[in-house]
Design an enzyme around this catalytic site. Structure first.
Site, mmCIF file in Angstrom:
data_model
loop_
_atom_site.group_PDB
_atom_site.id
_atom_site.type_symbol
_atom_site.label_atom_id
_atom_site.label_comp_id
_atom_site.label_asym_id
_atom_site.label_seq_id
_atom_site.Cartn_x
_atom_site.Cartn_y
_atom_site.Cartn_z
ATOM 1 N N GLU A 178 0.391 -1.088 -0.407
ATOM 2 C CA GLU A 178 0.025 -0.115 0.047
ATOM 3 C C GLU A 178 0.831 1.478 -0.205
ATOM 4 O O GLU A 178 0.887 1.818 0.918
ATOM 5 C CB GLU A 178 -1.237 -0.252 0.785
ATOM 6 C CG GLU A 178 -2.377 -1.066 1.013
ATOM 7 C CD GLU A 178 -2.383 -1.364 2.344
ATOM 8 O OE1 GLU A 178 -4.412 -1.620 2.026
ATOM 9 O OE2 GLU A 178 -2.889 -1.060 3.179
HETATM 10 C C1 ACM Z 1 -2.357 -5.512 4.143
HETATM 11 O O1 ACM Z 1 -3.400 -6.177 4.396
HETATM 12 N N1 ACM Z 1 -2.622 -3.892 3.635
HETATM 13 C C2 ACM Z 1 -0.878 -6.252 3.653
#
Ligand code: ACM
Length: 713
Positions: free
Chosen positions: A352
């Site tokens: 992310e």
């Molecule tokens: C995640 O759920 N950002 C690894």
């Protein structure tokens, strides 16, 4: 507390469509499947995870007495340690202090732990033979003995998990087991960054997970909302970076000191569990950005962050000076953490990072992987790191879902699948954590108080309805992007993005947050055992009907252990032996729960009063489908009720017309010396103010006070 407006969390808004479709599909599947019923006609004891082979043996089994010896056929400290661990496990419920000795020849009528079995058993394999003459666990390694001991405990009655002495008898079912894991890596991740778990709560979780042969504890130690491990050279990481949690500010000890982290690692090792520390970056880094000015492009430390957003931060990687700053920071942090971590892996996140250019991302990947390999550790990361150059032997953690699988083999594979392919091409190995099956922070269904549903609901069946070999395959199960031989194992991930009641909205009060262990127990059980079985048991044993029956048999064990699990409606839980249905006098502090003055008015606040057992002190408990109870006063016929449906500590507990709402449902959990009685709505405990006659009864946070422990007469 102040909570910022929530942005779309995890994934982009566009992916919400895929999540919704999946939720609908799951609904359809659930509706079409005949509800599972525990098949009473099992010929072998119900075990989770299912052993590779399990055969019933004629006879009534082996009954432990206070004199039964635990004989270890070794002088090795690890093997003898497993013997002591077993004695410690059995002591609270049996009241026995079984003698543990190191012997060269087993004497019979004993529990024998033999670590001198053949090498073919492997590091974790074992055999277990129990009959009227005794129990023998044979392994090639102390670790195999430890896994076998977890099987042994499930062959005893559920009450063996109790923290207080129970009547017994303590008979180990007669059975022959031969067992070894399908995958070497079977993990669980705790998000201690969004919600800080004190050391004792992590240890409790280690013990719970070890029961199901989980052998890896992944600690998500850093995120936007907090930095949880001391780094001596960078004290601001903890003095500033650890001062927040999601929804909380002002902490001074929301991190593990060096000694505490070492204690956790040692405790995990004593349960044959490896700790994988995660230092997440280049996103999920606000806590670091708030602590170290030079990680920010303007060289100004950011304010610490206590909100609920995701995808909000990035190390400054846009010029040579700042890339050097990040490299030096990572080298300091990773060198420190690696030195405290005996396990082979260091997890560097990589998930992310919506703001990062490819060059920025690669700069992070280069610096972080170099820092890890320089310490002789193996890189572990979320699968996004597959887009960058990986050191040999790296382990990627896949957290994609059905939306990704739907693109496999099409002309437009998802980013995640592309990153996975790139990782495979570089020889990476994989741990599978598909978020639509293995994310323990997803709600089970719409009724549960905690968690999110951005990837649909994950009920018990969904947690079990997958396989690592098809986690990156087309929807028909063919064309797996990750070859079967590159799969190292599985991991369940307990994120803490929304570890509070009423989690479909942002919280308005810290009182909505239960103790982290309450959240963890509820979200973990019954789903972690499903993931554990997928990682441990041969694929040939995979069968929902069989599993759901065996899983149902775990419920009474969790009740006995004081684990506040979710009685998921897709499991046919057995009626608890000694279920509490019926009329009881509820006592604490020497006084009893009382309808004052035998009032028949709705709204009267309850008190505690000298016990006399009259009808105004009699409460009829009736179990509800969610496992909680209603409590009806036998004089007024009104229900015990949290006034106004309040979720706040201090709210009055009153009697009110029975309406069936959750503020009239009470979760009754055995604890040492009695039960806690929690509002199913708020999670707060039925509490009396004092031992004086007329003391008022309210709901309060769990403080462990004796005035929150009730006996049921
Ligand atoms: C995640 O759920 N950002 C690894």
């Amino acid at each position: 507390m102040s909570v910022p407006v929530c942005r779309p969390h995890r994934r982009t808004a566009a992916l919400g469509v895929a999540a919704l479709t999946l939720a609908l599909l799951q609904g359809a599947v659930t509706a079409a499947v005949v509800p599972p019923r525990a098949t009473a006609a099992t010929t072998v004891p119900p075990l989770v995870p299912q052993p590779a082979t399990e055969t019933a043996v004629a006879g009534s089994g082996f009954t432990l007495t206070a004199q039964t010896p635990i004989e270890v056929l070794s002088t090795g400290t690890d093997a003898v340690g497993v013997g002591s661990y077993l004695a410690g496990l059995l002591a609270p419920a049996t009241g026995f202090t079984l003698p543990v000795s190191s012997v060269t020849q087993a004497q019979g009528q004993a529990v024998v732990l033999d670590p001198t079995g053949p090498a073919a058993l492997g590091q974790e394999g074992y055999t277990l033979a129990s009959s009227g003459t005794g129990v023998t666990v044979t392994a090639h390694d102390a670790e195999g003995l430890f896994r076998g001991v977890q099987t042994l405990r499930q062959l005893l009655p559920a009450a063996v998990e109790s923290t207080t002495v129970q009547p017994g008898p303590w008979t180990v079912a007669a059975v022959q087991v031969s067992d070894a894991p399908r995958y070497p890596y079977r993990g669980v991740m705790l998000d201690v960054a969004r919600r800080f778990y004190p050391v004792d709560e992590v240890k409790r979780y280690i013990d719970e997970a070890a029961t199901y042969k989980i052998n890896t504890l992944h600690l998500h130690l850093t995120d936007d909302q907090g930095w949880r491990i001391a780094v001596g050279a960078l004290p601001a990481l903890t003095s500033v970076g650890a001062s927040t949690q999601s929804g909380f500010t002002g902490g001074t000890d929301w991190f593990y000191t060096t000694a505490q982290y070492q204690d956790l690692v040692a405790y995990a090792k004593s349960r044959f569990m490896t700790v994988v520390p995660e230092i997440d970056g280049p996103g999920h880094s606000s806590a670091a950005l708030a602590s170290v000015a030079g990680l920010n492009c303007n060289d100004q430390a950011k304010a610490p962050y206590s909100g609920f957003d995701v995808g909000i931060s990035l190390y400054c990687l846009s010029d040579a000076q700042h890339i050097a700053n990040v490299g030096s920071f990572l080298s300091t942090v990773i060198t420190t953490v690696a030195a405290l971590t005996p396990g082979p892996y260091l997890h560097i996140g990589g998930d992310e990072t919506p703001q990062a250019t490819a060059a920025q991302y690669n700069a992070y990947a280069g610096a972080a992987t170099q820092a890890v390999t320089a310490q002789g550790k193996t890189v572990m990361a979320w699968h996004q790191l597959g887009q960058s150059t990986l050191p040999a032997g790296s382990l990627l953690q896949f957290w994609g879902d059905a939306g990704d699988r739907a693109t496999v083999g099409t002309g437009s594979e998802s980013k995640s699948i592309t990153q996975v392919r790139n990782g495979v091409a570089q020889g990476a190995r994989f741990v599978m954590s598909p978020s639509d099956h293995a994310y323990l922070d997803m709600k089970y269904d719409s009724t549960v108080p905690y968690g999110l549903s951005w990837d649909g609901y994950v009920n018990a069946q969904a947690a079990y309805a997958w396989d690592p070999t098809t986690a990156t395959a087309k929807p028909d199960g063919t064309g797996s992007v990750v070859p079967a031989g590159s799969i190292t194992g599985v991991e369940a991930a307990l994120w803490a993005d929304r570890a509070y009641t009423g989690s479909t909205s942002l919280p308005s009060s810290t009182s909505q947050f239960p103790d982290p262990s309450v959240y963890a127990d509820f979200m973990t059980f019954p789903r972690l055992p499903a993931i554990a079985e997928i990682g441990w048991s041969p694929l040939s044993t995979h069968d929902w009907t069989g599993f759901s029956g065996r899983l149902a048999a775990q419920g009474p064990r969790w009740t006995a252990a004081g684990i506040g699990y979710y009685a998921a409606p897709d499991i046919a839980w057995p009626a608890a032996p000694g279920a509490l249905d019926g009329v009881h006098v509820l006592s604490t502090g020497g006084k009893s729960l009382d309808d004052p003055g035998s009032s028949t008015a709705a709204g009267t606040q309850l008190i505690t009063w000298t016990t006399h057992g009259g009808t105004n002190q009699q409460w009829k408990l009736t179990k509800q489908s969610d496992g909680s109870y209603t409590m009806v006063n036998q004089l007024s016929q009104l229900c015990a009720d949290v006034s106004g449906g309040s979720s706040s500590p201090g709210a009055a507990v009153i009697q009110w017309t029975c309406t069936g709402t959750s503020n009239q449902h009470w979760t009754v959990t055995p604890v040492g010396g009695g039960y806690t009685i929690a509002s199913a709505k708020s999670g707060l405990l039925l509490t009396t103010a004092s031992t004086a006659d007329g003391a008022l009864v309210t709901q309060q946070a769990n403080t462990g006070s004796a005035l929150q422990t009730w006996t049921l007469g």
